[in-house]
Scaffold this active site. Sequence first.
Site, PDB file in Angstrom:
ATOM      1  N   HIS A  27      17.295  12.075 149.569  1.00  0.00           N
ATOM      2  CA  HIS A  27      17.515  10.760 149.815  1.00  0.00           C
ATOM      3  C   HIS A  27      18.504  10.066 149.378  1.00  0.00           C
ATOM      4  O   HIS A  27      19.212   9.276 150.132  1.00  0.00           O
ATOM      5  CB  HIS A  27      16.166  10.137 148.880  1.00  0.00           C
ATOM      6  CG  HIS A  27      14.748  10.261 149.362  1.00  0.00           C
ATOM      7  ND1 HIS A  27      14.259  11.390 149.460  1.00  0.00           N
ATOM      8  CD2 HIS A  27      14.041   9.265 149.946  1.00  0.00           C
ATOM      9  CE1 HIS A  27      13.020  11.188 150.174  1.00  0.00           C
ATOM     10  NE2 HIS A  27      13.001  10.016 150.371  1.00  0.00           N
ATOM     11  N   HIS A  82      14.072  13.006 140.590  1.00  0.00           N
ATOM     12  CA  HIS A  82      15.362  13.963 140.575  1.00  0.00           C
ATOM     13  C   HIS A  82      15.781  13.646 139.188  1.00  0.00           C
ATOM     14  O   HIS A  82      15.556  12.990 138.475  1.00  0.00           O
ATOM     15  CB  HIS A  82      16.430  13.430 141.338  1.00  0.00           C
ATOM     16  CG  HIS A  82      15.948  13.945 142.974  1.00  0.00           C
ATOM     17  ND1 HIS A  82      16.207  15.176 143.117  1.00  0.00           N
ATOM     18  CD2 HIS A  82      15.409  13.133 143.788  1.00  0.00           C
ATOM     19  CE1 HIS A  82      15.683  15.306 144.711  1.00  0.00           C
ATOM     20  NE2 HIS A  82      15.272  13.970 145.124  1.00  0.00           N
TER      21      HIS A  82
END
Length: 218
Positions: free
Chosen positions: A128, A170
């Site tokens: 992303h 993340h």
Amino acid sequence: MDPKTRLDDDEKRNIPPTIKKLLAWDVEMTKKFVSFMLNFVAFRSLKVHCKFLEYSCHGIVWLAGWMAYIWIADNRESYQMQVNLMFGLILDIIFVAIIKAATRRRRPTLNDEMFSIGVDKFSFPSGHASRAFFILLFFTWLSPVTIFLWSPLFAWSFSVGLSRLLLYRHHILDVTAGALLGVIEAVLLWILWLGPGTCNWIMNAVSEDHVPGGPEDV
């Protein structure tokens, strides 16, 4: 995933001690950073919208949406921009998949139950983040849009990166590496930039409306 299983996996991969320390530091710093950020109302509010930000930068959403846009907005003057952005999006998916398969870093523990397949179950780098920063540079450098849209683009790309942390998708190094990868992809696309002739040929080849004998020739 069971912490013991996670440890066993790490041992099987023979991770160097220095890298282990760095990864452990990254995990700890990510937890502290997110806890600190959530003390502020603005970032707690952003967390509510993190799922929207996640979908807004999803690879499948961008690929499918961009192909639909190309098909609907059949504009010969935009072929070069459309084809090059599609080229960049495909490069991003390939690079992220290769790096994730090579590093095989697990996502934060809170996301072990998140539905994912293939290399997407791995954390490094953030796809992303790479996609958001690539798109940012594409529309502000490679094929600039009006300057009035630059501020929303910057806000969106940085918000996407931050949302990956607030959702615990993340770690900090994953997002940082993803953003850096997005910059590298933009530079690579600048080097490999497809000219108008090539882009017109590609569009003619994939569209029945432009091949010999198609509707334009009737």
